[in-house]
Write an enzyme that holds these catalytic residues in place. Sequence first.
Site, PDB file in Angstrom:
ATOM      1  N   GLU A 153       0.832  -1.215   0.000  1.00 25.20           N
ATOM      2  CA  GLU A 153       0.000   0.000   0.000  1.00 25.20           C
ATOM      3  C   GLU A 153       0.867   1.266   0.000  1.00 25.20           C
ATOM      4  OE1 GLU A 153      -3.631   0.102   2.415  1.00 25.20           O
ATOM      5  OE2 GLU A 153      -2.953   2.001   3.226  1.00 25.20           O
ATOM      6  N   THR A 178       2.090   7.384   9.324  1.00 23.47           N
ATOM      7  CA  THR A 178       2.440   8.810   9.215  1.00 23.47           C
ATOM      8  C   THR A 178       3.855   8.968   8.637  1.00 23.47           C
ATOM      9  OG1 THR A 178       3.429   8.907  11.415  1.00 23.47           O
ATOM     10  CG2 THR A 178       1.053   9.343  11.277  1.00 23.47           C
ATOM     11  N   GLY A 206      -4.174  35.437  -4.522  1.00 23.50           N
ATOM     12  CA  GLY A 206      -5.466  35.363  -3.821  1.00 23.50           C
ATOM     13  C   GLY A 206      -6.429  34.392  -4.485  1.00 23.50           C
TER      14      GLY A 206
HETATM   15  C1  FAD Z   1      -7.717   9.979   5.624  1.00 26.72           C
HETATM   16  C2  FAD Z   1      -7.368   8.852   6.523  1.00 26.72           C
HETATM   17  C3  FAD Z   1      -7.739   7.555   6.177  1.00 26.72           C
HETATM   18  C4  FAD Z   1      -7.457   6.487   7.027  1.00 26.72           C
HETATM   19  N1  FAD Z   1      -7.901   5.231   6.705  1.00 26.72           N
HETATM   20  C5  FAD Z   1      -7.670   4.200   7.556  1.00 26.72           C
HETATM   21  C6  FAD Z   1      -8.201   2.892   7.304  1.00 26.72           C
HETATM   22  O1  FAD Z   1      -8.892   2.654   6.306  1.00 26.72           O
HETATM   23  N2  FAD Z   1      -7.947   1.910   8.183  1.00 26.72           N
HETATM   24  C7  FAD Z   1      -7.211   2.106   9.290  1.00 26.72           C
HETATM   25  O2  FAD Z   1      -6.985   1.168  10.034  1.00 26.72           O
HETATM   26  N3  FAD Z   1      -6.717   3.336   9.589  1.00 26.72           N
HETATM   27  C8  FAD Z   1      -6.922   4.384   8.747  1.00 26.72           C
HETATM   28  N4  FAD Z   1      -6.436   5.641   9.047  1.00 26.72           N
HETATM   29  C9  FAD Z   1      -5.733   5.849  10.317  1.00 26.72           C
HETATM   30  C10 FAD Z   1      -4.241   6.086  10.164  1.00 26.72           C
HETATM   31  O3  FAD Z   1      -3.586   4.904   9.781  1.00 26.72           O
HETATM   32  C11 FAD Z   1      -3.761   6.651  11.491  1.00 26.72           C
HETATM   33  O4  FAD Z   1      -4.341   7.939  11.653  1.00 26.72           O
HETATM   34  C12 FAD Z   1      -2.253   6.753  11.554  1.00 26.72           C
HETATM   35  O5  FAD Z   1      -1.666   5.470  11.554  1.00 26.72           O
HETATM   36  C13 FAD Z   1      -1.786   7.502  12.810  1.00 26.72           C
HETATM   37  O6  FAD Z   1      -2.389   7.015  13.952  1.00 26.72           O
HETATM   38  P1  FAD Z   1      -3.087   8.045  14.969  1.00 26.72           P
HETATM   39  O7  FAD Z   1      -4.018   8.900  14.186  1.00 26.72           O
HETATM   40  O8  FAD Z   1      -3.657   7.262  16.077  1.00 26.72           O
HETATM   41  O9  FAD Z   1      -1.906   8.974  15.476  1.00 26.72           O
HETATM   42  P2  FAD Z   1      -0.848   8.616  16.621  1.00 26.72           P
HETATM   43  O10 FAD Z   1      -0.269   7.267  16.377  1.00 26.72           O
HETATM   44  O11 FAD Z   1      -1.442   8.881  17.932  1.00 26.72           O
HETATM   45  O12 FAD Z   1       0.280   9.679  16.305  1.00 26.72           O
HETATM   46  C14 FAD Z   1       0.180  11.051  16.690  1.00 26.72           C
HETATM   47  C15 FAD Z   1       1.482  11.754  16.294  1.00 26.72           C
HETATM   48  O13 FAD Z   1       2.600  11.136  16.968  1.00 26.72           O
HETATM   49  C16 FAD Z   1       3.536  10.654  16.019  1.00 26.72           C
HETATM   50  N5  FAD Z   1       4.102   9.388  16.457  1.00 26.72           N
HETATM   51  C17 FAD Z   1       3.434   8.316  16.971  1.00 26.72           C
HETATM   52  N6  FAD Z   1       4.276   7.308  17.195  1.00 26.72           N
HETATM   53  C18 FAD Z   1       5.504   7.727  16.819  1.00 26.72           C
HETATM   54  C19 FAD Z   1       6.796   7.140  16.795  1.00 26.72           C
HETATM   55  N7  FAD Z   1       6.993   5.870  17.194  1.00 26.72           N
HETATM   56  N8  FAD Z   1       7.835   7.883  16.330  1.00 26.72           N
HETATM   57  C20 FAD Z   1       7.643   9.161  15.911  1.00 26.72           C
HETATM   58  N9  FAD Z   1       6.454   9.762  15.903  1.00 26.72           N
HETATM   59  C21 FAD Z   1       5.397   9.079  16.349  1.00 26.72           C
HETATM   60  C22 FAD Z   1       2.752  10.453  14.736  1.00 26.72           C
HETATM   61  O14 FAD Z   1       3.601  10.468  13.579  1.00 26.72           O
HETATM   62  C23 FAD Z   1       1.799  11.634  14.795  1.00 26.72           C
HETATM   63  O15 FAD Z   1       2.448  12.791  14.347  1.00 26.72           O
HETATM   64  C24 FAD Z   1      -6.735   6.721   8.224  1.00 26.72           C
HETATM   65  C25 FAD Z   1      -6.338   8.024   8.555  1.00 26.72           C
HETATM   66  C26 FAD Z   1      -6.651   9.075   7.732  1.00 26.72           C
HETATM   67  C27 FAD Z   1      -6.245  10.471   8.129  1.00 26.72           C
END
Ligand code: FAD
Length: 255
Positions: A118, A241, A216
Amino acid sequence: MSEPNSGSDAFSLTTTAIKKGTTYILNGSKIFVTNGPVADLLVVFATVDKARGPDGISAFLVEKNSPGMNVARKLEKMGLRTSPMAEVFFENCEVPEQNLLGREGGGAFLFTRSMTWERGCILASAVGSMQRLLETCIRYANERKQGGQSIGKYQLVASKIVDMKMRVESSRHMLYHYGWLSGHRKAVYLEAAMTKLHIADCWVKCCEDAIQIHGGYGYMTEYEIERELRDAIAGKLYSGTSEIQRNIVASMLGL
Ligand SMILES: Cc1cc2nc3c(=O)[nH]c(=O)nc-3n(C[C@H](O)[C@H](O)[C@H](O)COP(=O)(O)OP(=O)(O)OC[C@H]3O[C@@H](n4cnc5c(N)ncnc54)[C@H](O)[C@@H]3O)c2cc1C
Protein backbone atom coordinates in the site's frame (compact mmCIF):
# COMPACT_ATOMS: atom_id res chain seq x y z
CA MET A 1 -6.65 -1.85 11.98
CA SER A 2 -6.71 1.55 13.72
CA GLU A 3 -8.38 1.87 17.09
CA PRO A 4 -8.99 4.88 19.33
CA ASN A 5 -5.88 4.03 21.40
CA SER A 6 -3.69 2.31 18.81
CA GLY A 7 -2.69 4.19 15.68
CA SER A 8 1.00 4.30 14.82
CA ASP A 9 1.59 1.55 17.37
CA ALA A 10 -0.83 -0.62 15.40
CA PHE A 11 0.10 -3.93 17.02
CA SER A 12 -1.00 -2.67 20.43
CA LEU A 13 -4.62 -3.09 19.32
CA THR A 14 -7.09 -4.36 21.92
CA THR A 15 -10.00 -5.72 19.87
CA THR A 16 -10.30 -9.37 20.87
CA ALA A 17 -11.32 -12.49 18.95
CA ILE A 18 -12.15 -15.40 21.21
CA LYS A 19 -12.78 -18.80 19.64
CA LYS A 20 -16.03 -20.46 20.69
CA GLY A 21 -16.85 -23.67 18.84
CA THR A 22 -16.78 -22.91 15.13
CA THR A 23 -16.96 -19.12 15.52
CA TYR A 24 -14.80 -16.27 16.76
CA ILE A 25 -16.44 -13.69 19.02
CA LEU A 26 -15.15 -10.15 18.32
CA ASN A 27 -15.25 -7.34 20.88
CA GLY A 28 -13.76 -3.88 20.50
CA SER A 29 -13.87 -0.87 18.21
CA LYS A 30 -12.17 0.53 15.11
CA ILE A 31 -11.76 4.11 14.00
CA PHE A 32 -10.84 5.87 10.71
CA VAL A 33 -12.34 3.02 8.68
CA THR A 34 -12.08 4.23 5.09
CA ASN A 35 -15.18 3.24 3.10
CA GLY A 36 -16.68 1.84 6.32
CA PRO A 37 -20.13 3.36 5.64
CA VAL A 38 -20.42 1.65 2.23
CA ALA A 39 -18.34 -1.52 2.68
CA ASP A 40 -19.94 -4.95 2.21
CA LEU A 41 -16.88 -6.72 3.61
CA LEU A 42 -14.38 -5.49 6.19
CA VAL A 43 -10.92 -6.82 7.02
CA VAL A 44 -10.71 -6.62 10.80
CA PHE A 45 -7.58 -7.21 12.86
CA ALA A 46 -8.06 -8.56 16.38
CA THR A 47 -6.00 -10.40 18.94
CA VAL A 48 -6.71 -13.98 19.92
CA ASP A 49 -4.31 -13.64 22.86
CA LYS A 50 -3.01 -10.25 24.00
CA ALA A 51 -0.14 -11.94 25.87
CA ARG A 52 1.27 -13.16 22.54
CA GLY A 53 1.74 -9.56 21.33
CA PRO A 54 1.96 -9.29 17.51
CA ASP A 55 1.90 -13.10 17.27
CA GLY A 56 -1.64 -13.09 18.62
CA ILE A 57 -3.00 -10.75 15.97
CA SER A 58 -5.31 -12.34 13.41
CA ALA A 59 -7.24 -10.99 10.43
CA PHE A 60 -10.91 -11.67 9.81
CA LEU A 61 -13.33 -11.04 6.97
CA VAL A 62 -16.45 -9.57 8.52
CA GLU A 63 -19.58 -9.15 6.43
CA LYS A 64 -21.79 -6.11 6.58
CA ASN A 65 -24.74 -6.49 8.96
CA SER A 66 -23.06 -9.29 10.92
CA PRO A 67 -24.88 -9.55 14.27
CA GLY A 68 -22.97 -7.51 16.85
CA MET A 69 -21.24 -5.25 14.31
CA ASN A 70 -22.28 -1.63 14.24
CA VAL A 71 -21.04 0.90 11.68
CA ALA A 72 -21.67 3.70 14.09
CA ARG A 73 -20.60 7.12 13.01
CA LYS A 74 -19.73 8.74 9.75
CA LEU A 75 -16.60 10.80 10.37
CA GLU A 76 -16.34 14.20 8.68
CA LYS A 77 -12.88 15.02 7.33
CA MET A 78 -10.82 18.05 6.34
CA GLY A 79 -10.45 16.67 2.80
CA LEU A 80 -10.96 13.45 0.81
CA ARG A 81 -14.66 14.03 1.22
CA THR A 82 -15.64 11.61 -1.54
CA SER A 83 -14.10 8.81 0.51
CA PRO A 84 -16.54 8.10 3.36
CA MET A 85 -15.14 7.08 6.76
CA ALA A 86 -16.70 5.44 9.80
CA GLU A 87 -16.18 4.21 13.32
CA VAL A 88 -17.07 0.54 13.75
CA PHE A 89 -18.00 -1.27 16.95
CA PHE A 90 -18.01 -5.00 17.67
CA GLU A 91 -20.04 -6.32 20.57
CA ASN A 92 -20.03 -10.11 20.78
CA CYS A 93 -19.89 -10.14 16.99
CA GLU A 94 -19.90 -13.73 15.72
CA VAL A 95 -17.57 -14.48 12.82
CA PRO A 96 -17.49 -18.00 11.30
CA GLU A 97 -14.07 -19.66 11.63
CA GLN A 98 -13.78 -19.96 7.83
CA ASN A 99 -13.64 -16.13 7.73
CA LEU A 100 -10.23 -16.19 9.40
CA LEU A 101 -7.85 -14.72 6.82
CA GLY A 102 -4.67 -16.78 6.66
CA ARG A 103 -3.74 -18.57 9.86
CA GLU A 104 -4.50 -17.70 13.46
CA GLY A 105 -1.77 -15.33 14.66
CA GLY A 106 -0.75 -14.50 11.08
CA GLY A 107 -2.41 -11.08 11.06
CA ALA A 108 0.71 -9.05 11.78
CA PHE A 109 2.48 -10.66 8.83
CA LEU A 110 -0.51 -10.04 6.53
CA PHE A 111 -0.73 -6.44 7.74
CA THR A 112 2.98 -5.68 7.25
CA ARG A 113 2.97 -7.26 3.80
CA SER A 114 -0.12 -5.47 2.57
CA MET A 115 0.97 -2.16 4.13
CA THR A 116 4.30 -2.38 2.33
CA TRP A 117 2.44 -2.79 -0.96
CA GLU A 118 0.00 0.00 0.00
CA ARG A 119 2.79 2.43 0.93
CA GLY A 120 4.51 1.92 -2.36
CA CYS A 121 1.41 2.49 -4.50
CA ILE A 122 -1.07 4.58 -2.54
CA LEU A 123 0.28 7.93 -3.68
CA ALA A 124 0.67 6.96 -7.35
CA SER A 125 -2.32 9.13 -8.20
CA ALA A 126 -0.64 12.05 -6.41
CA VAL A 127 2.07 12.04 -9.07
CA GLY A 128 -0.64 12.69 -11.66
CA SER A 129 -2.16 15.39 -9.44
CA MET A 130 1.22 17.11 -9.11
CA GLN A 131 1.71 16.94 -12.88
CA ARG A 132 -1.67 18.64 -13.38
CA LEU A 133 -0.82 21.30 -10.78
CA LEU A 134 2.47 21.93 -12.58
CA GLU A 135 0.78 22.37 -15.95
CA THR A 136 -1.89 24.63 -14.41
CA CYS A 137 0.80 26.79 -12.79
CA ILE A 138 2.88 27.10 -15.97
CA ARG A 139 -0.22 28.20 -17.87
CA TYR A 140 -1.20 30.69 -15.17
CA ALA A 141 2.33 32.09 -14.79
CA ASN A 142 2.45 32.75 -18.52
CA GLU A 143 -1.01 34.34 -18.67
CA ARG A 144 -1.09 36.40 -15.48
CA LYS A 145 0.57 39.80 -15.90
CA GLN A 146 1.74 42.06 -13.08
CA GLY A 147 4.22 44.96 -13.32
CA GLY A 148 3.95 44.85 -17.12
CA GLN A 149 5.10 41.26 -17.58
CA SER A 150 4.04 37.65 -17.04
CA ILE A 151 4.55 36.63 -13.44
CA GLY A 152 6.51 33.61 -14.73
CA LYS A 153 9.26 36.03 -15.74
CA TYR A 154 9.89 36.79 -12.06
CA GLN A 155 12.61 34.44 -10.87
CA LEU A 156 10.91 33.90 -7.53
CA VAL A 157 7.81 32.58 -9.32
CA ALA A 158 9.75 30.58 -11.93
CA SER A 159 11.84 29.02 -9.18
CA LYS A 160 8.71 27.64 -7.49
CA ILE A 161 7.68 26.06 -10.78
CA VAL A 162 11.13 24.52 -11.16
CA ASP A 163 10.78 23.06 -7.66
CA MET A 164 7.41 21.63 -8.64
CA LYS A 165 8.91 20.02 -11.74
CA MET A 166 11.73 18.52 -9.64
CA ARG A 167 9.19 17.07 -7.22
CA VAL A 168 7.05 15.56 -9.98
CA GLU A 169 10.05 13.93 -11.65
CA SER A 170 11.68 12.65 -8.44
CA SER A 171 8.33 11.30 -7.21
CA ARG A 172 7.67 9.55 -10.51
CA HIS A 173 11.13 8.00 -10.52
CA MET A 174 10.79 6.72 -6.96
CA LEU A 175 7.35 5.32 -7.72
CA TYR A 176 8.49 3.55 -10.90
CA HIS A 177 11.61 2.26 -9.19
CA TYR A 178 9.45 0.82 -6.39
CA GLY A 179 7.15 -0.69 -9.05
CA TRP A 180 10.08 -2.21 -10.94
CA LEU A 181 11.58 -3.74 -7.80
CA SER A 182 8.21 -5.04 -6.71
CA GLY A 183 7.51 -6.51 -10.16
CA HIS A 184 10.84 -8.33 -9.97
CA ARG A 185 9.95 -9.69 -6.51
CA LYS A 186 12.80 -7.87 -4.81
CA ALA A 187 12.72 -6.55 -1.24
CA VAL A 188 10.83 -3.24 -1.14
CA TYR A 189 10.30 -2.52 2.57
CA LEU A 190 12.73 0.41 2.50
CA GLU A 191 11.70 1.67 -0.95
CA ALA A 192 7.98 1.60 -0.11
CA ALA A 193 8.55 3.76 2.98
CA MET A 194 10.82 6.20 1.12
CA THR A 195 8.38 6.46 -1.80
CA LYS A 196 5.45 7.25 0.46
CA LEU A 197 7.45 9.70 2.56
CA HIS A 198 8.80 11.55 -0.48
CA ILE A 199 5.59 11.77 -2.51
CA ALA A 200 3.50 12.83 0.50
CA ASP A 201 5.92 15.65 1.23
CA CYS A 202 6.17 16.71 -2.42
CA TRP A 203 2.40 16.70 -2.89
CA VAL A 204 1.79 19.10 0.03
CA LYS A 205 4.63 21.39 -1.07
CA CYS A 206 3.37 21.45 -4.68
CA CYS A 207 -0.09 22.44 -3.46
CA GLU A 208 1.34 25.23 -1.30
CA ASP A 209 3.43 26.53 -4.21
CA ALA A 210 0.46 26.34 -6.58
CA ILE A 211 -1.67 28.42 -4.19
CA GLN A 212 1.14 30.98 -3.83
CA ILE A 213 1.61 31.26 -7.60
CA HIS A 214 -2.13 31.86 -8.05
CA GLY A 215 -2.08 34.58 -5.39
CA GLY A 216 -5.47 35.36 -3.82
CA TYR A 217 -7.22 33.34 -6.51
CA GLY A 218 -5.42 30.22 -5.30
CA TYR A 219 -7.08 30.63 -1.92
CA MET A 220 -10.55 30.68 -3.46
CA THR A 221 -12.44 27.38 -3.54
CA GLU A 222 -13.39 28.05 -7.18
CA TYR A 223 -9.81 27.33 -8.28
CA GLU A 224 -9.86 23.93 -6.52
CA ILE A 225 -6.24 24.15 -5.37
CA GLU A 226 -7.16 24.53 -1.71
CA ARG A 227 -9.14 21.29 -2.04
CA GLU A 228 -6.05 19.61 -3.42
CA LEU A 229 -4.03 20.84 -0.42
CA ARG A 230 -6.65 19.50 2.02
CA ASP A 231 -6.53 16.13 0.27
CA ALA A 232 -2.72 16.12 0.13
CA ILE A 233 -2.25 16.69 3.87
CA ALA A 234 -3.90 13.34 4.59
CA GLY A 235 -1.13 11.65 2.61
CA LYS A 236 1.21 12.40 5.51
CA LEU A 237 -1.14 10.57 7.90
CA TYR A 238 -2.76 7.48 6.39
CA SER A 239 -0.90 4.22 5.70
CA GLY A 240 1.54 5.21 8.45
CA THR A 241 2.44 8.81 9.22
CA SER A 242 5.51 10.45 7.71
CA GLU A 243 7.21 10.08 11.10
CA ILE A 244 6.61 6.33 10.99
CA GLN A 245 8.01 6.14 7.43
CA ARG A 246 11.10 7.97 8.73
CA ASN A 247 11.38 5.45 11.55
CA ILE A 248 11.29 2.62 9.01
CA VAL A 249 13.95 4.23 6.83
CA ALA A 250 16.14 4.93 9.87
CA SER A 251 15.81 1.34 11.09
CA MET A 252 16.70 0.02 7.62
CA LEU A 253 19.83 2.21 7.76
CA GLY A 254 20.81 0.48 10.98
CA LEU A 255 19.83 3.36 13.27
C1 FAD B 1 -7.72 9.98 5.62
C2 FAD B 1 -7.37 8.85 6.52
C3 FAD B 1 -7.74 7.55 6.18
C4 FAD B 1 -7.46 6.49 7.03
N1 FAD B 1 -7.90 5.23 6.70
C5 FAD B 1 -7.67 4.20 7.56
C6 FAD B 1 -8.20 2.89 7.30
O1 FAD B 1 -8.89 2.65 6.31
N2 FAD B 1 -7.95 1.91 8.18
C7 FAD B 1 -7.21 2.11 9.29
O2 FAD B 1 -6.99 1.17 10.03
N3 FAD B 1 -6.72 3.34 9.59
C8 FAD B 1 -6.92 4.38 8.75
N4 FAD B 1 -6.44 5.64 9.05
C9 FAD B 1 -5.73 5.85 10.32
C10 FAD B 1 -4.24 6.09 10.16
O3 FAD B 1 -3.59 4.90 9.78
C11 FAD B 1 -3.76 6.65 11.49
O4 FAD B 1 -4.34 7.94 11.65
C12 FAD B 1 -2.25 6.75 11.55
O5 FAD B 1 -1.67 5.47 11.55
C13 FAD B 1 -1.79 7.50 12.81
O6 FAD B 1 -2.39 7.01 13.95
P1 FAD B 1 -3.09 8.05 14.97
O7 FAD B 1 -4.02 8.90 14.19
O8 FAD B 1 -3.66 7.26 16.08
O9 FAD B 1 -1.91 8.97 15.48
P2 FAD B 1 -0.85 8.62 16.62
O10 FAD B 1 -0.27 7.27 16.38
O11 FAD B 1 -1.44 8.88 17.93
O12 FAD B 1 0.28 9.68 16.30
C14 FAD B 1 0.18 11.05 16.69
C15 FAD B 1 1.48 11.75 16.29
O13 FAD B 1 2.60 11.14 16.97
C16 FAD B 1 3.54 10.65 16.02
N5 FAD B 1 4.10 9.39 16.46
C17 FAD B 1 3.43 8.32 16.97
N6 FAD B 1 4.28 7.31 17.20
C18 FAD B 1 5.50 7.73 16.82
C19 FAD B 1 6.80 7.14 16.80
N7 FAD B 1 6.99 5.87 17.19
N8 FAD B 1 7.84 7.88 16.33
C20 FAD B 1 7.64 9.16 15.91
N9 FAD B 1 6.45 9.76 15.90
C21 FAD B 1 5.40 9.08 16.35
C22 FAD B 1 2.75 10.45 14.74
O14 FAD B 1 3.60 10.47 13.58
C23 FAD B 1 1.80 11.63 14.79
O15 FAD B 1 2.45 12.79 14.35
C24 FAD B 1 -6.74 6.72 8.22
C25 FAD B 1 -6.34 8.02 8.55
C26 FAD B 1 -6.65 9.07 7.73
C27 FAD B 1 -6.24 10.47 8.13
